[in-house]
Each structure stands twice: as C-alpha cells, then as structure tokens.
Design an enzyme around this catalytic site. Structure first.
Site, PDB file in Angstrom:
ATOM      1  N   ARG A 161     -14.966   7.318   8.040  1.00 19.87           N
ATOM      2  CA  ARG A 161     -15.232   6.748   6.701  1.00 19.87           C
ATOM      3  C   ARG A 161     -16.702   6.353   6.536  1.00 19.87           C
ATOM      4  O   ARG A 161     -17.370   5.993   7.499  1.00 19.87           O
ATOM      5  CB  ARG A 161     -14.293   5.547   6.462  1.00 19.87           C
ATOM      6  CG  ARG A 161     -12.832   5.976   6.442  1.00 19.87           C
ATOM      7  CD  ARG A 161     -11.899   4.810   6.235  1.00 19.87           C
ATOM      8  NE  ARG A 161     -12.033   4.235   4.908  1.00 19.87           N
ATOM      9  CZ  ARG A 161     -11.408   3.125   4.534  1.00 19.87           C
ATOM     10  NH1 ARG A 161     -10.625   2.474   5.380  1.00 19.87           N
ATOM     11  NH2 ARG A 161     -11.562   2.664   3.304  1.00 19.87           N
ATOM     12  N   ASP A 186      -5.246   0.259  -4.234  1.00 23.30           N
ATOM     13  CA  ASP A 186      -4.402   0.571  -3.073  1.00 23.30           C
ATOM     14  C   ASP A 186      -2.981   0.979  -3.476  1.00 23.30           C
ATOM     15  O   ASP A 186      -2.171   1.343  -2.617  1.00 23.30           O
ATOM     16  CB  ASP A 186      -4.334  -0.638  -2.135  1.00 23.30           C
ATOM     17  CG  ASP A 186      -5.677  -0.893  -1.457  1.00 23.30           C
ATOM     18  OD1 ASP A 186      -6.448   0.069  -1.285  1.00 23.30           O
ATOM     19  OD2 ASP A 186      -5.954  -2.052  -1.111  1.00 23.30           O
ATOM     20  N   LYS A 203     -10.531   6.431   1.297  1.00 29.37           N
ATOM     21  CA  LYS A 203      -9.727   5.342   1.883  1.00 29.37           C
ATOM     22  C   LYS A 203      -9.323   5.728   3.312  1.00 29.37           C
ATOM     23  O   LYS A 203      -9.932   6.599   3.902  1.00 29.37           O
ATOM     24  CB  LYS A 203      -8.501   5.073   0.998  1.00 29.37           C
ATOM     25  CG  LYS A 203      -8.867   4.525  -0.377  1.00 29.37           C
ATOM     26  CD  LYS A 203      -9.496   3.172  -0.253  1.00 29.37           C
ATOM     27  CE  LYS A 203      -9.936   2.641  -1.606  1.00 29.37           C
ATOM     28  NZ  LYS A 203     -10.698   1.394  -1.468  1.00 29.37           N
ATOM     29  N   ARG A 221      -0.428   3.369   3.836  1.00 25.30           N
ATOM     30  CA  ARG A 221       0.136   3.420   2.477  1.00 25.30           C
ATOM     31  C   ARG A 221       0.720   4.791   2.150  1.00 25.30           C
ATOM     32  O   ARG A 221       1.631   4.897   1.332  1.00 25.30           O
ATOM     33  CB  ARG A 221      -0.913   3.002   1.453  1.00 25.30           C
ATOM     34  CG  ARG A 221      -1.407   1.574   1.694  1.00 25.30           C
ATOM     35  CD  ARG A 221      -2.042   0.956   0.480  1.00 25.30           C
ATOM     36  NE  ARG A 221      -2.887  -0.158   0.863  1.00 25.30           N
ATOM     37  CZ  ARG A 221      -2.459  -1.379   1.201  1.00 25.30           C
ATOM     38  NH1 ARG A 221      -1.167  -1.656   1.182  1.00 25.30           N
ATOM     39  NH2 ARG A 221      -3.305  -2.321   1.543  1.00 25.30           N
TER      40      ARG A 221
HETATM   41  C1  S3P Z   1     -10.423  -4.467  -0.001  1.00 26.24           C
HETATM   42  C2  S3P Z   1     -11.091  -3.701  -0.933  1.00 26.24           C
HETATM   43  C3  S3P Z   1     -10.672  -2.351  -1.320  1.00 26.24           C
HETATM   44  C4  S3P Z   1      -9.256  -2.035  -0.846  1.00 26.24           C
HETATM   45  C5  S3P Z   1      -8.999  -2.484   0.551  1.00 26.24           C
HETATM   46  C6  S3P Z   1      -9.198  -3.995   0.668  1.00 26.24           C
HETATM   47  C7  S3P Z   1     -10.932  -5.810   0.323  1.00 26.24           C
HETATM   48  O1  S3P Z   1     -11.560  -1.417  -0.723  1.00 26.24           O
HETATM   49  O2  S3P Z   1      -9.002  -0.657  -0.966  1.00 26.24           O
HETATM   50  O3  S3P Z   1      -7.690  -2.175   0.975  1.00 26.24           O
HETATM   51  O4  S3P Z   1     -10.204  -6.613   0.941  1.00 26.24           O
HETATM   52  O5  S3P Z   1     -12.085  -6.105  -0.050  1.00 26.24           O
HETATM   53  P1  S3P Z   1     -12.963  -1.003  -1.409  1.00 26.24           P
HETATM   54  O6  S3P Z   1     -13.879  -2.139  -1.348  1.00 26.24           O
HETATM   55  O7  S3P Z   1     -13.450   0.163  -0.579  1.00 26.24           O
HETATM   56  O8  S3P Z   1     -12.600  -0.589  -2.807  1.00 26.24           O
END
Ligand code: S3P
Length: 450
Positions: free
Chosen positions: A129, A327, A354, A403
């Site tokens: 990632r 999510d 993701k 997920r």
């Molecule tokens: C999260 C932010 C989101 C989400 C992740 C949790 C967080 O990601 O998809 O499961 O706790 O700040 P992104 O910041 O990449 O959108």
C-alpha cells in the site's frame, strides 16, 4: 497477525431468519487513537471497550516499543501510561503493523517529529500500500524517509530533530493522512494547519480536544481548516470506545437481506463522518431504525434495529458521501445485489488502495456469484437481481482483506447456493468474534477444508 498463518477457508450457507442482539466489537479507528494518544500524554489513560483485533493489538505493541506501558486488564479494559509529547524512545526492533494502514500511518505521524529512527513493516497487503501520502507531508516537518519503490513498506523514518510546523492541504480524502499530520504537529512548535476539502472521520480532532490540546475547526471556502497548537501538555483521559459502525454494517446488512430477520445492534457509534452506509440503506428502502440516540464519551451513539427488507431498490451513492462510508462499500455492494435495479457508487477511487483493491475484489466475487458489475477507475455499478434471485455458488479470494471476507460471508446467507472464501483469517484483524456472533444470530458459517 493475519496472512502469515494458515489460511482459513470458510463457507456461508443460506440460512433462516437472523434474530437477536449483535454486540459488535469496539471501534477500530477510535481504539488505535486511544492507544496512541494515551502513549503521548503523561499519566494513565483508562480505556474501556477497546477493539481487541489484531490491527489494534499491533498498535498496542508498537506503543510499548516506544516506551509507553500498555496493560490489558481483561474484558476490553486497558490502561496506557504515556511518555508525553516528544517523549517516545527509539524502538529496539522493527515495528510490525500487520495488516493495518491506520496503525502504521498514524504511528508514523506520531513519531515523525521526535529525534528517533524507526523501521516499519507489515504483511503482504500492507507492504503493497502507498505510504507516500503520509511521508510527503511528514517531510515538510523535517522527517526523512527511506522506503521501497513506490513509497512502500518496509520503510525507515528518521524523525525531525528540529521540527517546523506545517500548513498542509490533504490531496486525497483520507483521515489517516489528516491524522498523521496532526499527530506530527503535536511535537512541532507553533501552529500546524491541516485543510481537508472533504470531511473525513474526525475522531482524531475530537480526541485531541478531549486530551486537552488546543485545536479549532473552521469550515471555509477552502475546506475544513483544522488548526492545532503544538507542544501541548496532554492530560490522560478515560475513554469509552463505542461499538464500531463499520463492524455493525455486517449484521445489519445480513438482517436486511435475510428473510424474516430482526436484529438489534446496541451502542453503535454514529458519528456523522461514519454513518453514510445507514443513510444509503434507508434510501434503498431498508427497514432500519435508530433507537435511544445519545452521546457517550464525546461521540454520538444509538441502538440500531435492522429487519428483513423485501423491497430494496438500487440507488445512486453520491461522491460526497464516500468518505463517510468508505469501508462499507463491499457489504453495500452485496445488499445491492439483492435490490431491484442498479446501485451506482460514485467517487470511490480510494477503494482501490485499501487492504485490497476493493472494487476489483468485490467485482470478481460478485460476478462469480452471478451478479453483473460494471466498473471504472473511480466508480462501480451493481445490477441487482432482487430477493431470492441471487445465485451464489462461488468461491471468492479474500485477498488478505477482512471486509471482503465478511461481505461474502454475509452474501451467502441469502443466496440460492452457498458462498465461500478462500481465507477468512483476515477477519480477526477487525472483528475477531464475527463467526461466533453471526452464528449466534442464526447464520450458518462453517470452516471448510482447502
Ligand atoms: C481510517 C481511515 C480510512 C478507513 C480506515 C480507517 C482511520 O482510511 O478506510 O479503515 O481510522 O483513520 P483512509 O484514511 O485511507 O481513507
């Protein structure tokens, strides 16, 4: 950590009505933040309802490696005795964040303005990632980074010795990036300003205020302007972690598509920056009721009742709602398969970076289960078949993504034939009691031989 052990193939068989109460685990986002901010103040923070999933446990281990005392008292009760802003010790070992993008990105921010050198790694999913979205703004504070091609882990960060405050416009809608910059700003002198064009989950802002930081939020033409005064003395807190709306999504959606179901999911965090799925489901005609709305520990909370909803229809999910349900698209796409008409999900480019490329992973599995999916770089459409008409009968790759695995387990509860995943082990990262909880409601989930 998931993905390092033996795969756990799982099958979900069509089942009767789901009934009862679903006590889902604590909020993952809030749990990470509670451990990290607990480690950044002087004194003992007391946390109840912490999510004891692998992602959060990895963050707890990391905070201990930075010098905090992290103690599990059992039953979701934890204490963290922190070392203060700027007090992190240099860890002796590589910090392994497992499957967790939130864990690694927030911890990078938290250590970036301390004079220590830290190497981060994760599992195969996390090591694929992009981290540049976090290390780019951290470089503005004076943090140096050496990583693999494409800004991938494993990666070493050399924290800034004389950090300077930063003004940063977040280029992608990401609470992780916003939070990393704010956590880095804690140990920089002066004011750090973060601007987000689209509102993302605001748990970091709320919790920083709770811990005594001076932080203001202003809505302007440029976006949401968050200003943090650096080098505060944070004071320890008592944190009650609400149950995770992103985990609640699974029993809620399962109840909506499974004939005769009636499920109550108590104590769900309903922060508006997280509640987009429920708005969307109501727009599709789902029978979903919020009971007993209240506020707990600085977060809105309610009990959610979801019932089988026979007349679901496809909807357009607008781009401006994406951040508040980012999510939840995998499980929404499953519900969409049981609706009449097309569900059009727009402005969701972030889904491609993701734990897996979630549009690709879901599209492959839905197609294998007999559902038509169209996709573009930042949109996808699911053509619903209506209740009783979704074939199923597929085995889907979960791609180290909790997920994806849970969404297909939900799907198999209401398809004509069972649905399987090649590996359900990633579920333990966020929802370690998933099988037990869903089984208690009446789901027929079985671990199958590979
Ligand atoms: C999260 C932010 C989101 C989400 C992740 C949790 C967080 O990601 O998809 O499961 O706790 O700040 P992104 O910041 O990449 O959108």
């Amino acid at each position: 950590m998931s993905g390092h052990g033996t795969p756990i193939p799982m099958t979900s068989h069509p089942c009767g009505p789901l009934k009862g109460e679903a006590h889902v685990p604590g909020d993952k986002s809030i749990s990470h933040r509670a451990l990290i901010l607990g480690a950044m103040c002087v004194g003992e923070t007391h946390i109840t309802g912490l999510l004891e999933g692998e992602d959060v446990l990895d963050t707890g281990k990391a905070m201990a490696a930075f010098g905090a005392t992290v103690t599990n008292h059992g039953g979701g009760e934890w204490t963290v005795t922190g070392v203060g802003v700027g007090g992190f010790a240099e860890p002796e070992q590589v910090i392994d964040c497992g499957n967790s993008g939130t864990g690694v990105r927030l911890i990078m921010g938290a250590m970036a303005t301390s004079p220590i050198t830290v190497t981060f790694t994760g599992d195969a999913s996390l090591n694929g990632r992009p981290m540049g979205r976090v290390t780019d703004p951290l470089a503005l504070f004076g943090t140096q980074t050496v990583g693999r091609a494409g800004g991938r882990l494993p990666m070493t960060l050399v924290g800034a010795v004389d950090p300077v405050p930063v003004r940063y416009v977040v280029p992608v809608p990401s609470a992780q990036v916003k939070s990393a910059v704010l956590l880095a700003g804690l140990n920089a002198p002066g004011q750090t300003v973060v601007i987000e064009k689209e509102a993302t989950r605001d748990h970091t802002e709320r919790m920083l205020q709770g811990f005594g930081a001076t932080l203001t939020v202003e809505e302007t033409a440029e976006g949401r302007v968050i200003t943090l005064d650096g080098q505060p003395e944070l004071s320890p807190q008592t944190i009650i972690v609400p149950r995770d709306p992103s985990s609640a999504a699974f029993p809620v959606c399962a109840a909506i598509i499974t004939p005769g179901s009636d499920v109550l999911v108590p104590n769900i965090g309903l922060n508006p920056t997280r509640a987009g799925l429920f708005t969307t489901l109501q727009g599709m005609g789902a029978d979903l009721v919020f009971e007993n709305m209240r506020e707990e520990g600085g977060e809105p909370v309610a009990d959610l009742r979801a019932k089988f909803s026979p007349d679901l229809r496809g909807v357009v999910v607008p781009p401006e709602r994406a951040a508040s349900m980012i999510d939840e698209y995998p499980v929404l796409s499953v519900v969409a398969a049981f609706a009449e008409g097309v569900t059009d999900m727009q402005g969701v480019k972030e889904l491609r970076v993701k734990e897996s490329d979630r549009i690709d992973a879901m599209a492959k599995g839905l197609r294998a289960a007999g559902v038509t999916v169209d996709e573009g770089p930042d949109w996808w459409k699911v053509t619903g078949l209506g209740h009783g008409n979704v074939p199923g009968g597929a085995t889907v790759e979960s791609e180290l993504d909790h997920r994806i695995a849970m969404a297909f387990m939900v799907m198999g509860m209401a398809t004509q034939n069972p649905v399987s995943v090649d590996d359900g082990s990633p579920i333990a990262t966020s929802f370690p009691i998933f099988e037990e909880l869903m089984g208690g409601l009446g789901a027929l989930l079985v671990r199958t031989n590979p």
